[in-house]
Design a protein around this motif. Structure first.
Motif, short mmCIF file in Angstrom:
data_model
loop_
_atom_site.label_atom_id
_atom_site.label_comp_id
_atom_site.label_asym_id
_atom_site.label_seq_id
_atom_site.Cartn_x
_atom_site.Cartn_y
_atom_site.Cartn_z
N ALA A 191 17.46 44.70 -71.61
CA ALA A 191 18.89 44.83 -71.38
C ALA A 191 19.22 45.40 -70.00
N ALA A 192 20.29 44.90 -69.41
CA ALA A 192 20.84 45.39 -68.13
C ALA A 192 22.13 44.63 -67.87
N ASN A 193 22.90 45.06 -66.92
CA ASN A 193 24.10 44.33 -66.49
C ASN A 193 25.06 44.00 -67.62
N GLY A 194 25.16 44.84 -68.61
CA GLY A 194 26.13 44.62 -69.67
C GLY A 194 25.66 43.74 -70.81
N HIS A 195 24.46 43.18 -70.76
CA HIS A 195 23.94 42.43 -71.90
C HIS A 195 22.91 43.27 -72.62
N SER A 196 22.56 42.86 -73.80
CA SER A 196 21.72 43.73 -74.64
C SER A 196 20.37 43.14 -75.00
N CYS A 197 19.93 42.12 -74.27
CA CYS A 197 18.71 41.47 -74.71
C CYS A 197 17.92 40.87 -73.55
N ALA A 198 16.65 40.67 -73.79
CA ALA A 198 15.80 39.98 -72.82
C ALA A 198 16.23 38.53 -72.71
N GLY A 199 16.01 37.94 -71.56
CA GLY A 199 16.30 36.53 -71.37
C GLY A 199 17.76 36.21 -71.13
N MET A 200 18.57 37.21 -70.81
CA MET A 200 20.00 36.97 -70.63
C MET A 200 20.48 37.19 -69.20
N ALA A 201 19.57 37.31 -68.25
CA ALA A 201 19.97 37.47 -66.85
C ALA A 201 20.73 36.24 -66.40
N LYS A 202 21.86 36.46 -65.76
CA LYS A 202 22.72 35.34 -65.35
C LYS A 202 22.32 34.75 -63.99
N LYS A 203 21.71 35.58 -63.11
CA LYS A 203 21.29 35.05 -61.81
C LYS A 203 19.90 35.57 -61.45
N ALA A 204 19.23 34.83 -60.62
CA ALA A 204 17.88 35.20 -60.20
C ALA A 204 17.91 36.34 -59.19
N ASN A 205 16.89 37.17 -59.25
CA ASN A 205 16.65 38.23 -58.28
C ASN A 205 17.76 39.28 -58.21
N ASP A 206 18.45 39.52 -59.33
CA ASP A 206 19.47 40.56 -59.41
C ASP A 206 18.77 41.91 -59.41
N GLY A 207 19.18 42.83 -58.57
CA GLY A 207 18.54 44.13 -58.44
C GLY A 207 18.62 45.01 -59.67
N LYS A 208 19.50 44.67 -60.61
CA LYS A 208 19.61 45.46 -61.84
C LYS A 208 18.75 44.90 -62.96
N GLU A 209 18.25 43.70 -62.83
CA GLU A 209 17.40 43.08 -63.83
C GLU A 209 15.94 43.37 -63.51
N TRP A 210 15.10 43.44 -64.54
CA TRP A 210 13.71 43.76 -64.31
C TRP A 210 12.76 42.96 -65.18
N LYS A 211 11.50 42.94 -64.75
CA LYS A 211 10.39 42.32 -65.47
C LYS A 211 9.29 43.37 -65.57
N LEU A 212 8.49 43.30 -66.61
CA LEU A 212 7.32 44.16 -66.68
C LEU A 212 6.18 43.49 -65.92
N VAL A 213 5.54 44.28 -65.07
CA VAL A 213 4.42 43.77 -64.29
C VAL A 213 3.26 44.76 -64.42
N ALA A 214 2.08 44.34 -64.00
CA ALA A 214 0.92 45.24 -64.04
C ALA A 214 1.19 46.47 -63.17
N ASN A 215 0.82 47.62 -63.67
CA ASN A 215 1.03 48.88 -62.95
C ASN A 215 0.05 48.93 -61.78
N ALA A 216 0.58 49.07 -60.57
CA ALA A 216 -0.25 49.06 -59.37
C ALA A 216 -1.13 50.30 -59.25
N SER A 217 -0.76 51.38 -59.93
CA SER A 217 -1.52 52.61 -59.80
C SER A 217 -2.70 52.67 -60.78
N ASN A 218 -2.87 51.65 -61.63
CA ASN A 218 -4.00 51.64 -62.58
C ASN A 218 -5.15 50.87 -62.03
#
Length: 75
Positions: free
Chosen positions: A48-75
């Motif tokens: 959830a971000a930008n006023g929506h409550s679920c994954a897969g609901m981003a309205k535009k690409a590369n929005d700074g408020k939307e996120w993805k889980l990625v491998a932790n660089a410090s591990n």
């Protein structure tokens, strides 16, 4: 079933569902992953971000408020 029993049954079912969802582990609990903001494609965010409550609901690409889980660089 009378009206009072129906209301109580509905309330109990709703409470049970909420408690079951609250008991689910979150995506962010995985220490090998971290949130990376601004890389999610439209419809490709992980939560959830930008006023929506679920994954897969981003309205535009590369929005700074939307996120993805990625491998932790410090591990």
């Amino acid at each position: 079933m009378d009206h009072k029993q129906l209301i109580l049954s509905s309330a109990f079912a709703t409470l049970s569902a909420v408690l079951a969802l609250a008991a689910q582990p979150t995506l962010a609990a995985d220490a090998s992953k971290e949130k990376c903001f601004g890389i999610a494609k439209a419809g490709g965010n992980d939560c959830a971000a930008n006023g929506h409550s679920c994954a897969g609901m981003a309205k535009k690409a590369n929005d700074g408020k939307e996120w993805k889980l990625v491998a932790n660089a410090s591990n």
